[in-house]
Motif scaffolding. Structure first.
Motif, short mmCIF file in Angstrom:
data_model
loop_
_atom_site.label_atom_id
_atom_site.label_comp_id
_atom_site.label_asym_id
_atom_site.label_seq_id
_atom_site.Cartn_x
_atom_site.Cartn_y
_atom_site.Cartn_z
N MET A 28 1.63 6.75 2.29
CA MET A 28 0.67 5.51 2.45
C MET A 28 -0.58 6.08 2.70
O MET A 28 -0.85 6.96 3.84
CB MET A 28 1.38 4.49 3.73
CG MET A 28 2.39 3.80 3.29
SD MET A 28 3.09 2.43 4.31
CE MET A 28 4.10 1.65 3.38
N GLU A 68 -4.52 -2.57 5.73
CA GLU A 68 -3.83 -3.75 5.39
C GLU A 68 -2.53 -4.23 6.04
O GLU A 68 -2.56 -5.43 6.28
CB GLU A 68 -3.30 -3.49 3.56
CG GLU A 68 -2.97 -4.82 3.18
CD GLU A 68 -2.41 -4.67 1.63
OE1 GLU A 68 -1.80 -5.53 1.16
OE2 GLU A 68 -2.65 -3.50 1.28
N ILE A 69 -1.93 -3.21 6.46
CA ILE A 69 -0.62 -3.71 7.42
C ILE A 69 -1.18 -4.17 8.68
O ILE A 69 -0.69 -4.89 9.25
CB ILE A 69 0.16 -2.44 7.42
CG1 ILE A 69 0.91 -2.08 6.19
CG2 ILE A 69 1.27 -2.57 8.69
CD1 ILE A 69 1.62 -0.97 6.18
N ASP A 100 -2.60 -7.61 8.71
CA ASP A 100 -1.67 -8.72 8.67
C ASP A 100 -1.31 -9.37 9.64
O ASP A 100 -0.41 -9.04 10.69
CB ASP A 100 -0.33 -8.22 7.82
CG ASP A 100 0.51 -9.32 7.30
OD1 ASP A 100 0.40 -10.31 7.42
OD2 ASP A 100 1.73 -8.99 6.68
N SER A 156 8.06 -0.39 2.67
CA SER A 156 8.91 0.13 1.79
C SER A 156 10.31 0.24 1.99
O SER A 156 10.70 1.22 1.66
CB SER A 156 8.29 1.12 0.82
OG SER A 156 7.06 0.90 0.57
N ALA A 210 6.80 -4.37 4.38
CA ALA A 210 5.35 -3.61 4.36
C ALA A 210 5.76 -2.23 4.48
O ALA A 210 4.64 -1.23 3.98
CB ALA A 210 4.76 -4.08 5.86
N GLU A 262 -6.09 2.99 3.19
CA GLU A 262 -6.09 1.48 2.68
C GLU A 262 -4.76 0.61 2.99
O GLU A 262 -5.20 -0.34 3.59
CB GLU A 262 -6.45 1.37 1.18
CG GLU A 262 -6.77 0.10 0.67
CD GLU A 262 -7.29 -0.09 -0.78
OE1 GLU A 262 -7.29 -1.20 -1.21
OE2 GLU A 262 -7.48 0.97 -1.44
N GLU A 263 -3.90 1.32 2.74
CA GLU A 263 -2.59 0.50 3.14
C GLU A 263 -2.25 0.35 4.42
O GLU A 263 -1.86 -0.75 4.85
CB GLU A 263 -1.48 1.24 2.30
CG GLU A 263 -1.23 1.47 0.97
CD GLU A 263 -0.34 2.23 0.22
OE1 GLU A 263 0.57 1.82 -0.42
OE2 GLU A 263 -0.43 3.58 0.53
N ILE A 264 -2.46 1.12 5.27
CA ILE A 264 -2.50 1.36 6.81
C ILE A 264 -3.29 0.06 7.32
O ILE A 264 -3.06 -0.66 8.09
CB ILE A 264 -2.93 2.55 7.23
CG1 ILE A 264 -1.76 3.73 6.99
CG2 ILE A 264 -2.87 2.33 8.94
CD1 ILE A 264 -2.21 5.14 7.60
N LYS A 274 8.39 7.49 0.78
CA LYS A 274 7.30 6.51 0.35
C LYS A 274 6.28 6.00 1.48
O LYS A 274 5.07 6.17 0.98
CB LYS A 274 7.97 5.19 -0.07
CG LYS A 274 8.76 5.28 -1.38
CD LYS A 274 9.52 3.88 -1.75
CE LYS A 274 10.34 4.00 -2.90
NZ LYS A 274 10.89 2.69 -3.57
#
Length: 310
Positions: free
Chosen positions: A184, A191-192, A195, A174, A172, A187-189, A180
């Motif tokens: 982030m 998504e994590i 999960d 990288s 999650a 949106e990526e935060i 990297k």
């Protein structure tokens, strides 16, 4: 010579004969007790001797022919001096404490002695982390970032729960590459955080991303995040020689200093307890118990010369 004087030797002879025939009524006379009451009286070297106490207890069960015998034995026991705590030898007490601390549960099936908090019921992932990672000096920025993030999660989870999700966390974030992770976006935060396998809250995921940005700033100032962290221990792990679990601290003055400076630089979830857990995991401090088979292995790694790479 008077007639009374002639009878005096005869009286003295009869008196001495009566004294010889007079029995000794001393209460503790062993001969008298053996003569009148045929019970077995055994000598003991010391009232603290385990053998003597066991003999007394066994005799109370076996030599119970008559109630009179029991009364005599009870009287003899009451005469004996009481055993106090001060009378117990120090070596005996120390040996019992040592046997309690070094319980057989600290051994595994292979006969290896581990730290006392590793038991037979410990999860295999946790045992593997103890045997291979915990206390091994780490100098790579990505690995240090990973251990710092995992240590911060100890506020919500234990090591076993975190280690079971280690591979998912690496995927999650990288591989915990600060460059990297710092890029982030929102949106990526989210998504994590959504999960379910990670069970990571939005604030916790955002904290890891913010700490990655702080690591980049530190690396620009000190050359690397590793150089900044290891500078607090003069680039040499602190080798502690704790014998008992109660000796291992939760926080130290060094961890408090590091925590204050990290907070000033914008890091989050870096209290003194979390920082010290991080120091233990990355090998900045060797807290394996001296009886643990990993102590000498990690100490030998810590004694190797190392120069910071900047």
């Amino acid at each position: 010579m008077y007639k009374g004087d002639e009878k005096r030797p005869v009286r003295e002879k009869s008196r001495s004969a009566r004294e010889r025939e007079k029995p000794n009524h001393g209460f503790l006379s062993t001969l008298h007790l053996k003569k009148v009451y045929p019970i077995s009286i055994q000598k003991s070297s010391s009232p603290l001797s385990p053998s003597s106490s066991s003999q007394n207890s066994n005799s109370s069960l076996t030599d119970s022919a008559t109630p009179l015998d029991q009364k005599i034995k009870l009287a003899l026991r009451r005469i004996a001096p009481p055993v106090t705590r001060e009378d117990v030898p120090v070596l005996v007490v120390a040996k019992s404490i040592e046997q309690h601390i070094h319980a057989p549960d600290s051994f595994d099936e292979e006969g290896l002695r581990r730290c006392y908090w590793i038991t037979k019921s410990s999860d295999r992932t946790y045992v593997q982390f103890h045997d291979e990672c915990w206390g091994v000096p780490v100098f790579d920025d990505n690995q240090l970032f990973e251990l710092l993030a995992m240590s911060g999660m100890l506020m919500d989870y234990n090591w076993t729960e975190i280690l079971k999700k280690r591979e998912l966390l690496r995927e999650a974030f990288s591989g915990f590459d600060p460059n990297k992770v710092a890029k982030m976006g929102e949106e990526e935060i989210m998504e994590i955080a959504s999960d379910r396998a990670l069970i990571l809250t939005e604030s916790r995921a955002r904290c890891i991303v913010d700490n990655a940005k702080c690591i980049i700033q530190v690396a620009r100032e000190f050359g690397s995040f590793s150089s900044y962290m290891w500078n607090y221990v003069n680039y040499k792990p602190v080798i502690n020689r704790y014998r008992y679990p109660r000796n291992v601290p939760l926080r130290t003055p060094k961890a408090e200093v590091m925590s204050r400076d990290l907070l000033k630089r914008g890091f989050r979830f870096v209290g003194p307890v979390i920082v010290y857990s991080f120091m233990q995991a990355c090998g900045m401090t060797i807290d394996h118990l001296v009886d643990c088979f990993r102590f000498h292995e990690c100490a030998s790694l810590a004694e190797r010369p190392w120069r910071p790479i900047v």
